[in-house]
Design an enzyme around this catalytic site. Structure first.
Site, PDB file in Angstrom:
ATOM      1  N   VAL A   4      -9.814  -3.111   0.990  1.00 40.10           N
ATOM      2  CA  VAL A   4     -10.422  -4.559   0.521  1.00 40.10           C
ATOM      3  C   VAL A   4      -9.842  -5.511   1.912  1.00 40.10           C
ATOM      4  CG1 VAL A   4      -9.894  -4.460  -1.719  1.00 40.10           C
ATOM      5  CG2 VAL A   4      -7.763  -5.099  -0.370  1.00 40.10           C
ATOM      6  N   ASP A  58       0.847  -1.257   0.221  1.00 45.20           N
ATOM      7  CA  ASP A  58      -0.043   0.010   0.038  1.00 45.20           C
ATOM      8  C   ASP A  58       0.833   1.207   0.067  1.00 45.20           C
ATOM      9  OD1 ASP A  58      -2.318   1.489   0.248  1.00 45.20           O
ATOM     10  OD2 ASP A  58      -2.242   1.509   2.298  1.00 45.20           O
TER      11      ASP A  58
HETATM   12  P1  5GP Z   1       1.820  -0.454   3.740  1.00 46.99           P
HETATM   13  O1  5GP Z   1       2.952  -0.317   4.869  1.00 46.99           O
HETATM   14  O2  5GP Z   1       2.171  -0.683   2.491  1.00 46.99           O
HETATM   15  O3  5GP Z   1       0.992   1.087   3.593  1.00 46.99           O
HETATM   16  O4  5GP Z   1       0.874  -1.419   4.041  1.00 46.99           O
HETATM   17  C1  5GP Z   1       0.905  -2.689   4.267  1.00 46.99           C
HETATM   18  C2  5GP Z   1      -0.202  -3.233   5.380  1.00 46.99           C
HETATM   19  O5  5GP Z   1      -1.393  -2.317   5.467  1.00 46.99           O
HETATM   20  C3  5GP Z   1      -0.604  -4.689   4.792  1.00 46.99           C
HETATM   21  O6  5GP Z   1       0.146  -5.756   5.061  1.00 46.99           O
HETATM   22  C4  5GP Z   1      -1.998  -4.694   5.425  1.00 46.99           C
HETATM   23  O7  5GP Z   1      -1.938  -5.131   6.792  1.00 46.99           O
HETATM   24  C5  5GP Z   1      -2.469  -3.319   5.416  1.00 46.99           C
HETATM   25  N1  5GP Z   1      -3.444  -2.936   4.355  1.00 46.99           N
HETATM   26  C6  5GP Z   1      -3.192  -1.782   3.466  1.00 46.99           C
HETATM   27  N2  5GP Z   1      -4.187  -1.793   2.574  1.00 46.99           N
HETATM   28  C7  5GP Z   1      -5.227  -2.379   3.190  1.00 46.99           C
HETATM   29  C8  5GP Z   1      -6.134  -2.815   2.523  1.00 46.99           C
HETATM   30  O8  5GP Z   1      -7.140  -2.292   1.553  1.00 46.99           O
HETATM   31  N3  5GP Z   1      -7.099  -3.819   3.499  1.00 46.99           N
HETATM   32  C9  5GP Z   1      -6.301  -4.335   4.539  1.00 46.99           C
HETATM   33  N4  5GP Z   1      -7.420  -5.414   5.169  1.00 46.99           N
HETATM   34  N5  5GP Z   1      -5.248  -4.153   4.911  1.00 46.99           N
HETATM   35  C10 5GP Z   1      -4.550  -3.169   4.148  1.00 46.99           C
END
Ligand code: 5GP
Ligand code: MG
Length: 193
Positions: free
Chosen positions: A162, A112
């Protein structure tokens, strides 16, 4: 004997839309498994799955890879419920396997902002692995705050929250066989934003 019980509560009723179907996931995992196998040749792979989100994806993906595999899991704190000053993902449960001189494949559910994987990759690199590659089921490219690209990506998805196939809302919906968008009135309070 015919059951007169009501049909089981269908969690898919809580979805506004299905973004990735169970069949699409199955098809994509075969190709992803083949791509990963091709990248590693006959090498042994040390897989590090980020739990809980990557559990279902990892379990299915690893069965598409014939290489010898060592499996370990790590747990990362979510920064999503915290204030900005505590915004860095922390390692809550660290590695038990030695990864020095090993070929590491890091698996997560979704990429994300990129914060989680960039922190974890840096931690892993400190232990001198032979190589580090990353694999995610989902990629929300539009949300990146830190520059990061995964080596293997299941699906690009739009910027929507999601659930399913490992991804949760308040620890629920992980067992859905597909990935979908949760109906807005069920995202209450909206803890992820
Ligand atoms: P990042 O550090 O890349 O922002 O986020 C990674 C983590 O955020 C993922 O492992 C997940 O736990 C959470 N995350 C990000 N987007 C979503 C989403 O759309 N749905 C859910 N359930 N978790 C998300
Ligand atoms: Mg996660």
């Amino acid at each position: 004997m015919m059951s007169t019980a009501k049909p089981a509560y269908a969690q898919t009723d809580d979805l506004e839309a299905i973004l990735v179907s169970e069949a699409a996931i199955k098809r994509r995992l075969k190709k992803l498994g083949a791509d990963i196998t091709a990248a590693y040749g006959k090498e042994e792979i040390t897989v590090i799955a980020i739990i809980n989100g990557a559990i279902l994806f990892s379990a299915d993906l690893l069965r598409q890879i014939p290489n010898p595999i060592r499996l370990d899991c790590i747990r990362i704190s979510s920064y999503r419920n915290q204030t900005r000053s505590h915004g860095k993902p922390q390692l809550l449960h660290s590695l038990t396997l030695d990864i020095a001189n090993r070929h590491v494949l890091l698996i997560d559910d979704i990429l994300d902002t990129g914060k989680t994987l960039s922190v974890v990759v840096n931690l892993i690199k400190k232990q001198n692995p032979a190589s580090v590659r990353t694999c995610v089921l989902l990629d929300k490219k539009g949300r990146r705050e830190v520059e990061f690209e995964a080596d293997f990506v299941g699906f690009q998805i739009p910027d929507r929250f999601v659930v399913g196939y490992g991804l949760d809302f308040a620890e629920r919906y992980r067992n859905l066989p597909c990935v979908g968008i949760l109906k807005p009135h069920l995202q209450n309070p909206p803890e992820w934003a």
